[in-house]
Design an enzyme around this catalytic site. Structure first.
Site, PDB file in Angstrom:
ATOM      1  N   GLY A 136      11.123  26.199  90.627  1.00 23.92           N
ATOM      2  CA  GLY A 136      10.566  25.908  89.313  1.00 23.92           C
ATOM      3  C   GLY A 136       9.093  26.298  89.256  1.00 23.92           C
ATOM      4  N   CYS A 137       8.583  26.371  88.048  1.00 17.44           N
ATOM      5  CA  CYS A 137       7.200  26.836  87.855  1.00 17.44           C
ATOM      6  C   CYS A 137       6.189  25.855  88.411  1.00 17.44           C
ATOM      7  CB  CYS A 137       6.953  27.099  86.375  1.00 17.44           C
ATOM      8  SG  CYS A 137       7.443  25.751  85.271  1.00 17.44           S
ATOM      9  N   TYR A 138       6.326  24.565  88.061  1.00 15.73           N
ATOM     10  CA  TYR A 138       5.374  23.579  88.568  1.00 15.73           C
ATOM     11  C   TYR A 138       5.444  23.444  90.094  1.00 15.73           C
ATOM     12  CZ  TYR A 138       4.372  21.516  83.882  1.00 15.73           C
ATOM     13  OH  TYR A 138       3.950  21.269  82.595  1.00 15.73           O
ATOM     14  N   GLU A 185      -1.470  29.750  88.306  1.00 15.87           N
ATOM     15  CA  GLU A 185      -0.433  30.781  88.336  1.00 15.87           C
ATOM     16  C   GLU A 185       0.027  31.050  86.915  1.00 15.87           C
ATOM     17  OE1 GLU A 185       3.135  29.159  90.264  1.00 15.87           O
ATOM     18  OE2 GLU A 185       3.705  28.212  88.374  1.00 15.87           O
TER      19      GLU A 185
END
Lengths: 339, 339, 339, 339
Positions: A143-145, A305
């Site tokens: 996932g992104c986080y 990011e």
């Protein structure tokens, strides 16, 4: 590519349009099947011409070297089982194969339809799981986080310079993290000139962070994660707090430790001053820095990011490169589109 | 008004244009003296007509009931001493009279030019200093971040339900907090689509937060404050973390405690779900909520405000109302301009 | 590269970091000489390492194949004359060599310091000046607005299907078009949530548009140009209006005409529905469409581009590619970073 | 208020919270009936407390002095007929009663359900229809674009100083103009960092502009209207072009003419330099300026407004004030929230 009509699908198509070794031969969509790709994503017009999204049919995938799946969670576990027999590698951008089935069920509140397949997927955070990725055929893209938070905190928990309990991950994300789904909170008029916290205490990405950091620490790590929505399209900034577990910390030594820890990671840049998210816009890179505050005896680690690139589609390609035996940055920009 | 050509000056003029009891009779500026107010701030055109910024001359202020000063820090302490003899009340939006001179000198790194006058100013955070404001003639208006953070954490430290050391205040601010001064980080192209941390470990507003919370706790409170710049014009969101000092906490009880604590404060709204900053846009209000996370044994408090209104010019008027014997919300909107 | 510390310089460095045939060996700056490139532009950190901006010294350029100059207007004409003897090709992103000296002097209100050199520069709008670019050694890169407007209108004036007088070019630009210079109107708090017209009637880019379109029409073309500032970092949208000069126009025929006109231009995409600027974000591409309104007897042409890429640094590289004998899209992305 | 859960409903509630003569006693919603108002619009929390949206029942309205209806077009004409017998005044923010039924049917492509009632509504653009508003009981509040465009062009067509055909209205709107409805183009990630044209040639607001301007000119006026979506929440900027019909025009004379034309209109400010939309943020005001370009023989008129305030809810209250016999600016802010 299966599920190409969302934002991670579009980002995959953008990045792959410049990839010298991967050719996109088939793109499916669900409700958008039949639509011209360029109608949904005019930015892709110069490379997709009149190409249309195909409806999903597993037979169409037979024999492909690699399939990217970008589907809502819950959907991958239904479609992927029959894919696994037909294609060499599946790189899944969804949440379904990132966690052991029991952990998945606890955080996602629903039964897992294919628990026996989870072990065939490596967690695709190349920097922390490079060994695993080499040994498995399929990839569950993080996932992104969790990508930002794990990269921010990994060097600290790796040598246990901080307490493994009570870690705080306070993160801000752009709105594209919520995808192209229609919901009120994603409307421009709601999100613009607005900053808000959401998912307090219970955001599902917590489980991934704890899993990745626990692997690095070789002990259980506990994270309190607070996500915020900020008015950017892309970008995650994670500001993390930890309490020292060893004496003698200093900012200089911590920066040095981070530089060594990521010395062989071309997609991580350790910076002296904290980068903003814009430095990573459209690039497969994380910028990270760290501080020790002697006054309050706290360690602070900050990572930036692009949630769609390093936080999703770029990282998917980075892992796919490894699976295909290519250098990990093949086809991936590292320079952000800034200003 | 002295120093009316910055953002807090413009916000004062906007709010005072709707104030039934305060009439603006004189507005000065420094480098912009002589300019039409409406040329700098076209939004004010309907009320200022052809009026121009006057140059500063202390004699022009003689006999005024109240002077707002909106000057860069360091400047107020030079101009205010001679004003105090000529006007009944000074409401200073700068940092110069918020802290004891020795604390000021430590955090601002420069000598204070008028340390003997600091005691004549009350700290203008009405909710926590209402008693003091009643008893002093002049007001030092709090900084934007300390307002949000102090209101978020005050109920927790007031009854010592949390540890007074190791408090973390993680806050995000819109770009107007940096004022109208020309600097690269305030350029649209730098700030837009960007989120970044700054002022790590050493931001000067830390001293104010610790002072306000220590007063409430009647003991020393220690805060680690991390500000972030987010791409909004207005708005501060403060997400604060504390460790429980007493057993038996719950989110429900904490929310109840907050409602009681702020029961007589019309400019504080305790909400069940965290409001975004946009709910407070242009309004003199703080929205606050609180959570207890049993899993990680942490208390989370979140406050939203408009940094130019409740965080500066609105709060200045709120305190001025008290000094003038008016109801504290006179002339102040509480409803945010949303969406 | 001379003058690498502005936005067009940073964009050149970003694009050239992915260019297979051009190696950046020297980057100068004026006031930023001596600074680390990565400190000004953290996005470049992965490729510039510890490299610093050099001070300008013409001797350092001797023998280079090609120099990009990205300087404020007025500065190029002072520095370039001695460069021309030392380097094979100069690609100038400023305004100094785009117009005949007399036209320059009329619109810019100052004498030209090197009028005799203007003829050695080709106007670098590849789509309309490809012939000239082949025959000259140096390039004057077009302005951002003229690129969008000229590409929007060229097919209409080429065959004189519209009146050549009374053309209206109504355009909107992101704030990066004003560069990294500190000015109040470029501040985030001024530009955000704001749309404004500026430079009414007299914007200098008018002269370039009229020059480029007159060349295509082989007669004098007259344009009324109205620029607007919109709250984006990048992007220009030009919406242009013209009155038909021939009967029998239709949207379908005009679209067909545009497709033929740009059939050999890989950096122009003719679209049926108007693209937004985001489709071109970070890409060296113009999206263009056209309409005929029978009701009001008007032709409408709309072009979208990224002002820093196709409108400046990307177009510079596109022209440089031609000068160097490379395919014009070498190293240039055509897919916008969207969403 | 009927239909209070959209953006114009929320804006009405915000403005009315500060109105000294209008008390809101009943607020209905359709799909949101039963929801707490403060849950949908946290900004309203300080004034609505626990109040909930009621379901619509015409009986609940009986005897009210005035009802604001903020419904999708097509819905008003179904609900309003039975309201007209029960309440003294209806102020309708929808499109249903703005145009003669035949014009409505042509531009909206559907039959009008209550054509006989249209004449009982005055078109609520106070500046141009003050006479009519005095004589009718009900108000059809103008659309957002027609307000800006008509106010920009009215002084020019009133004395026929410009040609009445071939007028061009090029306008940009913030995203809130599309309402709170869920659609992809209104998503933050689609609209942010994007500028796009839409509704080419056929936008329905064209009919209103032509109607209002034809009334002022007492002849048919023809407008080509091109709307654009820009990444702001609020704000419309209309840049309009016209060809002179009389000799001897100059910018100075035109500005003087505009000042006279709007001398008695407190909600119109004629400015020398074009204001940006932010000057009008949250305020019931239009800023307008004008230019004559001798070089291209063109007149340019530019208007800025907030689409939700002067372009909708503020204008509704302005007209309601007249209907109720109050000064037209009662309860309406004229100063924009800026920066």
């Amino acid at each position: 590519m299966v599920g190409g009509s969302g934002y991670t699908g579009a980002e995959l198509l953008r990045l792959l349009s410049g990839h010298p070794e991967i050719e996109v031969v088939h793109v499916t969509a669900d409700t958008n099947a039949g639509a011209r790709i360029a109608d949904l994503f005019p930015s892709l017009a110069p490379v997709v011409g009149e190409e249309r999204f195909a409806p999903f049919a597993v037979a169409d995938l037979t024999g492909l070297d690699l399939v990217f799946t970008a589907l809502p969670h819950g959907a991958s576990q239904l479609l992927i089982p029959e894919m696994l027999e037909r294609v060499a590698h599946v790189v899944d951008l969804g949440a379904d194969f990132r966690l052991p089935a029991d952990v998945y069920e606890r955080w996602y509140g629903e039964r897992h339809a294919a628990p026996e397949l989870v072990d065939r997927f490596a967690y695709g955070m190349v920097e922390l799981y490079r060994d695993e990725i080499g040994g498995r055929e399929h990839i569950a893209v993080p996932g992104c986080y969790p990508t930002a938070v794990s990269i921010a905190l990994a060097p600290l928990v790796a040598d246990r310079s901080v307490e493994l309990r009570g870690l705080v991950a306070n993160a801000m994300s752009g709105v594209s993290g919520a995808g192209r789904t229609l919901k009120t909170t994603s409307l421009f008029s709601e999100a613009n000139e607005n900053v808000s916290a959401y998912g307090l205490l219970t955001h599902r990405h917590t489980a991934e962070m704890e899993q990745a950091l626990s692997k690095v620490a070789r002990r259980d790590v506990e994270v309190l994660f607070t996500p915020h929505l900020v008015p950017t399209t892309r970008g995650i900034l994670a500001t993390c707090y930890a309490r020292p577990a060893t004496p003698g910390l200093s900012t200089a030594r911590l920066l040095e430790h981070y530089r060594e820890f990521y010395a062989n990671d071309p997609c991580v840049v350790v910076v002296d001053e904290p980068s903003g998210t814009k430095a990573t816009y459209g690039a497969n890179v994380v910028h990270v820095t760290v501080r020790f505050d002697a006054r309050t005896d706290t360690v602070l680690a900050i990572a930036a990011e692009d949630n769609l690139t390093k936080g999703a589609s770029g990282q998917a390609i980075q892992a796919a490169n490894l699976v295909l035996g290519l250098p990990e940055t093949t086809g991936l920009p590292l320079v952000g589109v800034a200003p």
